[in-house]
Design an enzyme around this catalytic site. Structure first.
Site, PDB file in Angstrom:
ATOM      1  N   ASP A  17      38.397  37.743  53.090  1.00  0.00           N
ATOM      2  CA  ASP A  17      38.459  37.645  53.996  1.00  0.00           C
ATOM      3  C   ASP A  17      38.954  35.977  54.330  1.00  0.00           C
ATOM      4  OD1 ASP A  17      39.389  37.365  56.706  1.00  0.00           O
ATOM      5  OD2 ASP A  17      36.915  37.647  57.477  1.00  0.00           O
ATOM      6  N   HIS A  34      48.468  35.276  51.213  1.00  0.00           N
ATOM      7  CA  HIS A  34      47.683  35.859  50.155  1.00  0.00           C
ATOM      8  C   HIS A  34      48.080  36.077  48.446  1.00  0.00           C
ATOM      9  CE1 HIS A  34      47.251  38.296  53.434  1.00  0.00           C
ATOM     10  NE2 HIS A  34      48.256  38.168  53.901  1.00  0.00           N
ATOM     11  N   LEU A 128      33.672  45.914  33.323  1.00  0.00           N
ATOM     12  CA  LEU A 128      33.837  46.130  34.248  1.00  0.00           C
ATOM     13  C   LEU A 128      34.581  47.334  35.234  1.00  0.00           C
ATOM     14  CD1 LEU A 128      32.404  44.380  36.720  1.00  0.00           C
ATOM     15  CD2 LEU A 128      34.485  43.262  36.769  1.00  0.00           C
TER      16      LEU A 128
END
Length: 239
Positions: A17, A34, A128
């Site tokens: 956020d 962004h 991962l």
């Protein structure tokens, strides 16, 4: 040596956020916020892998984000396609397996193909597991699971009396994945925003003031140290 100073969470989920506020504070277009957020994604993936986190889920685009201004949605979806094309080789090389959870069909055929290609190319990654939540909403996910179960019961392929939590979870986007141990939200907000509502039942939460584009290894290490100091009880009383 883990930066947490204690147990490292198997699964970290992050509500990223602050991209918009980061850009506005600098007088920049939201699209550049962004883009800066995508750089923070890269840093965080590297940091999680280095810390020994096995699973990382990033809330990248919610089902509610479709209601944002059309120009911002175009920028977000364009950045998604660019990321999938430019990063997939690096992810595969680094042993990172990418999976997308959410209603990917809403992004259209071309983007769906890019997602499927990225998932295929990185399928062998074991260092991962990276889950990216796109066009994702937890309530929609739960309702979709309930509908699937109702259809199975109606067709006679599922006995409603046999349904338990594990069977229900198997109908969710996250089927076969461990629930998050730690959920982080940046920008100082303290809410889940329709993210992993079922899966978060016993997660620990860390809320950090930093805006997402400024996020890095030191912020993750701080959250892991906080997690490492906690006693997880899963509803059991002690003392």
């Amino acid at each position: 040596m883990p930066a947490s100073g204690g147990a490292v969470p198997e699964h970290v989920a992050i509500i990223m956020d602050g991209n918009r506020r980061w850009a506005e504070a600098r007088g920049l277009p939201v699209a550049l916020g962004h883009k800066a957020g995508a750089e923070a994604v890269r840093r965080t993936i590297e940091a999680c892998a280095a810390q020994g986190v096995g699973w990382l889920t990033l809330f990248a685009f919610s089902s509610e984000n479709w209601l944002r201004p059309a120009e911002e949605v175009r920028a977000l979806t364009g950045l998604l396609r660019l990321y999938l094309r430019s990063e997939v080789a690096t992810l595969a090389k680094e042993g990172i397996r990418l999976r997308v959870i959410g209603d990917r069909a809403r992004f259209g055929t071309d983007t769906m193909r890019e997602i499927e290609r990225a998932e295929t190319v990185t399928a062998g990654g074991t260092r991962l597991n990276l889950n990216v939540a796109l066009s994702y909403g937890a309530r929609d996910e739960i309702v979709a699971a309930a509908r699937a179960i109702a259809r199975a019961a109606q067709a006679g392929t599922l006995d409603p009396e046999s349904l338990d939590e594990a069977a229900f979870a198997g109908r969710l986007f996250t089927a076969g994945m461990p629930d998050p141990d730690l959920i982080i939200r940046t920008s100082g907000e303290q809410r889940l925003s329709n993210f992993l509502l079922w899966q978060a039942a016993y997660a620990e939460f860390v809320f950090q003031e930093v805006l997402w584009p400024d996020y890095g290894a030191e912020h993750l290490a701080r959250a892991l140290r906080d997690y490492g100091r906690r006693e997880r009880r899963y509803g059991a009383r002690t003392g």
